[in-house]
Motif scaffolding. Structure first.
Motif, PDB file in Angstrom:
ATOM      1  N   THR A  27      21.523 -44.970  59.232  1.00 46.80           N
ATOM      2  CA  THR A  27      20.159 -44.960  58.373  1.00 46.80           C
ATOM      3  C   THR A  27      20.109 -43.601  57.550  1.00 46.80           C
ATOM      4  O   THR A  27      20.865 -43.061  57.500  1.00 46.80           O
ATOM      5  CB  THR A  27      19.013 -44.800  59.401  1.00 46.80           C
ATOM      6  OG1 THR A  27      17.780 -44.823  58.819  1.00 46.80           O
ATOM      7  CG2 THR A  27      19.161 -43.346  60.136  1.00 46.80           C
ATOM      8  N   CYS A  79      16.828 -41.086  68.051  1.00 44.26           N
ATOM      9  CA  CYS A  79      17.918 -41.361  68.590  1.00 44.26           C
ATOM     10  C   CYS A  79      18.421 -40.276  69.331  1.00 44.26           C
ATOM     11  O   CYS A  79      18.946 -40.630  70.638  1.00 44.26           O
ATOM     12  CB  CYS A  79      18.880 -41.505  67.476  1.00 44.26           C
ATOM     13  SG  CYS A  79      18.567 -43.098  66.433  1.00 44.26           S
ATOM     14  N   CYS A 127      16.365 -52.766  65.497  1.00 40.61           N
ATOM     15  CA  CYS A 127      17.709 -52.086  64.980  1.00 40.61           C
ATOM     16  C   CYS A 127      18.469 -51.205  65.910  1.00 40.61           C
ATOM     17  O   CYS A 127      19.608 -51.510  66.366  1.00 40.61           O
ATOM     18  CB  CYS A 127      17.586 -51.260  63.509  1.00 40.61           C
ATOM     19  SG  CYS A 127      19.255 -50.849  62.785  1.00 40.61           S
ATOM     20  N   LEU A 128      17.396 -50.220  66.434  1.00 38.15           N
ATOM     21  CA  LEU A 128      18.015 -49.529  67.649  1.00 38.15           C
ATOM     22  C   LEU A 128      18.397 -50.266  68.882  1.00 38.15           C
ATOM     23  O   LEU A 128      19.173 -49.899  69.689  1.00 38.15           O
ATOM     24  CB  LEU A 128      17.036 -48.338  67.713  1.00 38.15           C
ATOM     25  CG  LEU A 128      16.668 -47.265  66.689  1.00 38.15           C
ATOM     26  CD1 LEU A 128      15.349 -46.430  66.681  1.00 38.15           C
ATOM     27  CD2 LEU A 128      18.110 -46.416  66.316  1.00 38.15           C
ATOM     28  N   ALA A 154      23.743 -46.180  65.246  1.00 36.63           N
ATOM     29  CA  ALA A 154      22.812 -46.492  64.179  1.00 36.63           C
ATOM     30  C   ALA A 154      23.229 -45.765  62.735  1.00 36.63           C
ATOM     31  O   ALA A 154      23.264 -44.642  62.704  1.00 36.63           O
ATOM     32  CB  ALA A 154      21.351 -46.345  64.772  1.00 36.63           C
ATOM     33  N   CYS A 175      21.622 -51.728  68.470  1.00 40.04           N
ATOM     34  CA  CYS A 175      22.634 -50.656  68.447  1.00 40.04           C
ATOM     35  C   CYS A 175      22.824 -50.380  70.017  1.00 40.04           C
ATOM     36  O   CYS A 175      24.222 -50.386  70.477  1.00 40.04           O
ATOM     37  CB  CYS A 175      22.457 -49.451  67.837  1.00 40.04           C
ATOM     38  SG  CYS A 175      22.360 -49.637  65.650  1.00 40.04           S
TER      39      CYS A 175
END
Length: 90
Positions: A70, A79, A57-58, A68, A61
């Motif tokens: 979450t 992050c 997912c990161l 992101a 992004c």
């Protein structure tokens, strides 16, 4: 049928059903480039316990210049370290 995202992820509903109800959903293939980008995040995220899915997912992004989203608070320091904007949902 009103599909929710969990139903799409678990395969009990088609992505098209979610799109019809909620608007737009991009299905992005996890290709070789995505795999390399995901793997490159392992060393920076390992001590924080992020999963392969979290890193994927990161990486997505990062590749799209996206923020992101979450609910997982452990993402915040990660992050910051890897330079991906994050928005906590709760």
């Amino acid at each position: 049928m009103r599909a929710n995202l969990e139903a799409v992820i678990t395969g009990t509903a088609a992505p098209e059903e979610f799109v019809l109800v909620h608007g737009h959903l991009d299905v992005v293939p996890f290709d070789e480039s995505a795999a390399h980008a995901t793997g490159a995040l392992r060393s920076a995220t390992r001590v924080h316990g992020l999963s392969l899915g979290d890193r994927a997912c990161l990486a997505l992004c990062a590749s799209r210049g996206a923020t992101a989203l979450t609910t997982d608070k452990v993402w915040a320091p990660v992050c910051e370290i890897i330079g991906i904007p994050i928005q906590m949902l709760r």
